[in-house]
Every structure is written in structure tokens, then in C-alpha cells.
Design a protein around this motif. Sequence first.
Motif, short mmCIF file in Angstrom:
data_model
loop_
_atom_site.label_atom_id
_atom_site.label_comp_id
_atom_site.label_asym_id
_atom_site.label_seq_id
_atom_site.Cartn_x
_atom_site.Cartn_y
_atom_site.Cartn_z
N PRO A 188 9.47 33.48 68.67
CA PRO A 188 8.80 34.65 69.96
C PRO A 188 9.15 36.12 69.15
O PRO A 188 9.36 36.45 68.35
CB PRO A 188 10.14 34.42 70.94
CG PRO A 188 10.64 32.73 70.29
CD PRO A 188 10.64 32.42 69.36
N SER A 189 7.82 36.44 69.90
CA SER A 189 7.91 37.60 68.82
C SER A 189 9.17 38.98 69.33
O SER A 189 9.67 38.37 70.62
CB SER A 189 6.77 38.38 69.79
OG SER A 189 6.28 39.70 69.40
N THR A 190 9.62 39.67 68.84
CA THR A 190 10.13 40.70 68.33
C THR A 190 9.98 41.75 69.25
O THR A 190 10.88 42.87 69.34
CB THR A 190 11.15 40.91 67.36
OG1 THR A 190 10.19 41.15 66.07
CG2 THR A 190 11.48 39.31 66.78
N ILE A 191 8.63 42.09 69.43
CA ILE A 191 7.85 43.30 69.77
C ILE A 191 8.01 43.52 71.38
O ILE A 191 8.15 42.82 72.18
CB ILE A 191 6.12 43.15 69.70
CG1 ILE A 191 6.34 42.70 68.49
CG2 ILE A 191 5.86 45.02 69.72
CD1 ILE A 191 4.48 43.28 67.92
N GLU A 192 8.82 44.72 71.73
CA GLU A 192 8.60 45.23 72.81
C GLU A 192 8.05 44.73 74.29
O GLU A 192 6.64 45.36 73.47
CB GLU A 192 9.36 47.07 73.59
CG GLU A 192 10.78 46.95 72.74
CD GLU A 192 11.27 46.40 73.20
OE1 GLU A 192 11.93 46.17 74.48
OE2 GLU A 192 13.04 45.93 72.50
N LYS A 193 8.14 44.45 75.57
CA LYS A 193 6.70 43.84 76.04
C LYS A 193 6.07 45.54 76.34
O LYS A 193 4.77 45.46 76.63
CB LYS A 193 7.55 44.18 77.24
CG LYS A 193 8.39 42.27 77.28
CD LYS A 193 7.30 41.27 76.74
CE LYS A 193 8.07 40.14 76.89
NZ LYS A 193 7.09 38.52 76.13
N ILE A 199 -1.01 47.04 73.75
CA ILE A 199 -2.07 48.17 73.12
C ILE A 199 -3.66 46.70 73.78
O ILE A 199 -4.64 47.07 73.71
CB ILE A 199 -1.59 46.42 71.85
CG1 ILE A 199 -0.49 47.06 71.00
CG2 ILE A 199 -2.91 45.31 71.34
CD1 ILE A 199 -1.41 48.04 70.03
N GLN A 200 -2.82 46.24 74.76
CA GLN A 200 -3.47 45.06 75.79
C GLN A 200 -4.52 46.12 76.43
O GLN A 200 -5.58 45.95 76.73
CB GLN A 200 -2.67 44.35 76.29
CG GLN A 200 -3.37 43.25 77.36
CD GLN A 200 -4.48 42.59 76.74
OE1 GLN A 200 -4.17 41.06 75.90
NE2 GLN A 200 -6.11 42.08 76.63
N GLN A 201 -3.87 47.12 76.50
CA GLN A 201 -4.10 48.01 77.79
C GLN A 201 -5.80 48.56 76.77
O GLN A 201 -6.49 49.09 77.15
CB GLN A 201 -3.73 49.40 78.22
CG GLN A 201 -4.14 50.57 78.86
CD GLN A 201 -3.34 51.11 79.33
OE1 GLN A 201 -1.39 50.94 79.22
NE2 GLN A 201 -3.84 52.17 80.19
N GLN A 202 -5.08 49.38 75.22
CA GLN A 202 -6.64 49.75 74.44
C GLN A 202 -7.00 48.51 74.43
O GLN A 202 -8.94 49.54 74.55
CB GLN A 202 -4.99 49.95 72.96
CG GLN A 202 -4.52 51.94 73.47
CD GLN A 202 -3.64 51.94 72.31
OE1 GLN A 202 -3.26 50.31 71.57
NE2 GLN A 202 -3.02 53.04 72.49
N TRP A 203 -7.00 47.85 73.40
CA TRP A 203 -8.57 46.75 74.00
C TRP A 203 -8.97 46.74 74.94
O TRP A 203 -10.31 46.45 74.77
CB TRP A 203 -7.24 45.40 73.47
CG TRP A 203 -8.42 44.54 73.48
CD1 TRP A 203 -7.83 43.16 74.59
CD2 TRP A 203 -9.61 44.24 72.38
NE1 TRP A 203 -9.38 41.74 73.46
CE2 TRP A 203 -9.66 42.79 72.92
CE3 TRP A 203 -10.08 45.08 71.20
CZ2 TRP A 203 -11.34 42.36 72.48
CZ3 TRP A 203 -11.28 44.36 71.06
CH2 TRP A 203 -11.61 43.13 70.78
N HIS A 219 -10.67 35.24 76.72
CA HIS A 219 -9.38 35.12 75.72
C HIS A 219 -8.63 35.92 75.94
O HIS A 219 -7.91 36.58 77.17
CB HIS A 219 -10.25 35.50 74.27
CG HIS A 219 -10.18 37.24 74.69
ND1 HIS A 219 -11.04 37.89 74.86
CD2 HIS A 219 -9.62 38.31 74.54
CE1 HIS A 219 -11.34 39.00 75.58
NE2 HIS A 219 -10.27 39.38 74.66
N THR A 220 -7.10 35.64 75.25
CA THR A 220 -5.94 35.74 76.03
C THR A 220 -5.28 36.26 74.28
O THR A 220 -6.01 35.53 73.74
CB THR A 220 -5.20 34.82 76.13
OG1 THR A 220 -5.86 34.56 77.65
CG2 THR A 220 -3.81 35.21 77.06
N VAL A 221 -4.70 37.70 74.58
CA VAL A 221 -3.66 37.60 73.15
C VAL A 221 -2.60 37.40 73.63
O VAL A 221 -1.40 38.40 74.48
CB VAL A 221 -4.05 39.37 72.97
CG1 VAL A 221 -3.62 40.45 72.44
CG2 VAL A 221 -5.42 40.04 72.97
N LEU A 222 -2.43 37.25 72.31
CA LEU A 222 -0.81 36.86 72.50
C LEU A 222 0.06 37.63 71.11
O LEU A 222 -0.91 37.40 70.48
CB LEU A 222 -0.29 34.98 72.09
CG LEU A 222 -1.16 34.13 73.65
CD1 LEU A 222 -0.59 32.99 73.04
CD2 LEU A 222 -0.31 34.80 75.13
#
Length: 416
Positions: A188-193, A199-203, A219-222
Motif C-alpha cells: 500500500p502507498s504511504t503517500i498522503e491522500k 496529483i490527480q487534480q493536476q492530471w 483509465h484509473t491512476v493508482l
Amino acid sequence: SSEINIQKNTTNISEKTKNTSILGVSGVLYDGISAIPRPVVLTILDGQIFLNQVINTKSKAIVNTIIDILPFYEYKQSINSVDFGFSTQYGIRLISLSNNAQFQADDINFLNAYLAENRISNNIIDKLTAKWRWIFACAIAILAIVAVLYQWGIPLGAKIVAPFVPKTVKNILGDTALKSLDKYIFKPSTIEKNEQALIQQQWNKALILAYPNKNYPEHTVLFRSMNLRGKSISNAMALPNGTIVVTDGLYNLLKDKPNAIIGVLAHELGHLKHHHSMRAFLEFSSLGAISALLLGDYTVWTNQIPLFIGQMRYSRGHENEADDTAIKIMQAAKINPAELALFFERMTTQSKNTLSTTSSKNSKYSIANEDTENKYIKNDIFDYASKWLEKISLPDLLKSHPNSEERMKKLRNASL
């Protein structure tokens, strides 16, 4: 079958053959039902082929006998519906009849001569292999066809077919791959939600600018954590089901340059847009089929070399296409494509630093016991191999990705 008549009499033999000598070819008959071969004589009369079981034979190759063939079983079939097989000098020539019945002569050379006397013409393969110049011409033609298929045919065919692969198939492949990766490779990722959401918003903003009609691949970014020997791995990948996975290592490598992360996502979207996962599968399968046909047993490692080289070439082509898509998306989103070049720059630096750190860390150690010694020896072997692979320069022919310097140059040349 209407094409085969089995009888216990000689009434079907032409009248002119009675009380005369019959020249035929001895051999065995496999009737397609039993595995037991039956000794027979093959004769050709009036456009028909006869296989007669005989008692009296004076030679294994040639039979000169009066019709005293009793008991007597007859296979009769028109020569137009018979497959006379391939002409060989030393091998076995099988003559195939209806109902899977086959005749095998005792003497292959006599059979060939007998068929020639009866004007049974050889097939096209026999004619082409009868003379050296045709053999040479065929060999050149085969090499030319293989070269064309390798260079253009296989990639073009995969490019045409891949978009038509059902979405359900892609979803099954992608879901299965992701489950396996989550079970054995990813954590599991340790990056804060909130950082993932940013990142998703900028993408999403870049996608709107690049695709105002929203005609980009679904697509879905995980985000996932990926570690090897205690080191965080910087990577991103696109799965056939439309899942784009970004590792924590890549995010941490570029978190001060979010536009570079957008560039990586644009590159992975390029893989989805061009169906590279399915194309790679189709290309690999086609190469394997051709390799098997030309080289025979493709389980031998030497026969895998052309397969490996071909796949590396196609992979480099996929990466170049994905880079071109990334450039177009970044330009449309008013992002400098040189930002993506920064990713390759930092990856190269990170690789060198990791190698240097590992080397210095293991240069001195104390041996407490035999287990510890074996552990360090194994580490030293791994590190030595890593350093050796880092020092040597593999030719582009053996690389799955284009040269990083060339990719960075292309990205910088596309700068706004």
C-alpha cells in the motif's frame, strides 16, 4: 465411404488385366481403423488406384504375378482424389486415401519411378526442390518474407488487430496482473491522500486541455509502494484494463516537479492509447510462431535469441510512440516537455548513487558467523553483477527502451 469399395472378388479389375502380368509396388496398408499394417500391392489401372492384399510376391519392391491373389481385398479409388505425398529419396512417402487410409511402399525409389511411369505428376514442392537453383531461390524468398514480416508485417498486424480485442479480455488480463502485483510486488502507498488527490487534480486539468472532447482512453491512476532489497523503486506502468500505477519512489523522486509527474502519466496514457500491452502480446506470439516454424524446437535457448531481439525492437517502438503522445499532451496542456526529460535525468543519477552507496556500504564488514559470511558473500555477488551491468554498454539492439540521452534530447527539442 462412397470413395472406397472393399470387396472379396476381382470383378472390379479391368478385364484386360486378367491372365496377364501386373506390375505393382509392394508395401503396407494402414486402413485408418487398425494400427496393424497389412501387406498389399499398389497398382494403377484406368485412372484408378488399387490396393490388393496378396499371398504371392516375388520381390519386396516389384510384384509380377498372375491374378492368383486369393484371398483378396481391394481398395479402389480415383487417382484424382488421392494425395500422393511428397517425393523423397531416403525418407517415407505416404500415399493418403479416403477414410484416413495410407499406403507406405517398401522401396521409396521404386515407388517414385512407378508413379512417374504412370504420369503421376509431383506437386509444386517436389518440383521446386528438384533443382538447386529453385532451392536457393526459395531460401532467398523465405528470408525476404521473414524480413518483411519482422520489419513491418508483425508490428502493422498487431497495430490493426489490438484495438479490436474485446474490452472484457483486457479487463481480465489487467485485473489478474494487478492482483498478482498487489500480492507479490506492491505494498500500500504511504503517500498522503491529499497529495494523491492533488496529483490527480493536476492530471485532470492537463487532460481537459489536451482532450477537450474527453476522447482519451478510460483509465484509473493508482499509487503503490514498491521496494527491492530495502530500496524504493521509481516506476510507473500501464495495465491492459486501463490502470496506471505510479510508485511512491517515482512520486518522491519528482514531488518537487509535479509537471514531470504529469509527463510520466501522459507517457503511460500513450501506452493505453496505442494498445501497447495487447500489441506486445500479439507481436510476441507472432514472433514465437515464426521462430518455431523456422527453427523447429524453440525451447532451446539459442532459438530464443531472435525472439528476444525482435521483442526488444518492438518495445523500443512502443516507448517512442508513448513519448510522442506525452509530448502532444504536455504541449496542449502548456507544460514544457523538457519537464519529462528531468525524470530520465534523475533516474540516471539515482541509479548511479544507489550503486555507489551499495558498494561503499559493503566494502567493509565483520564476519560474526558462517551465516553472516554467506549473507555478505551473496550481497557482494549481487552488487558486483549490478556494477558490471552498469559499466557495460549494451547495444540498442538488446534494450527494451530507447537510449535515455536520445529521449531527453527529443523532449527538450519539443520544448515550448
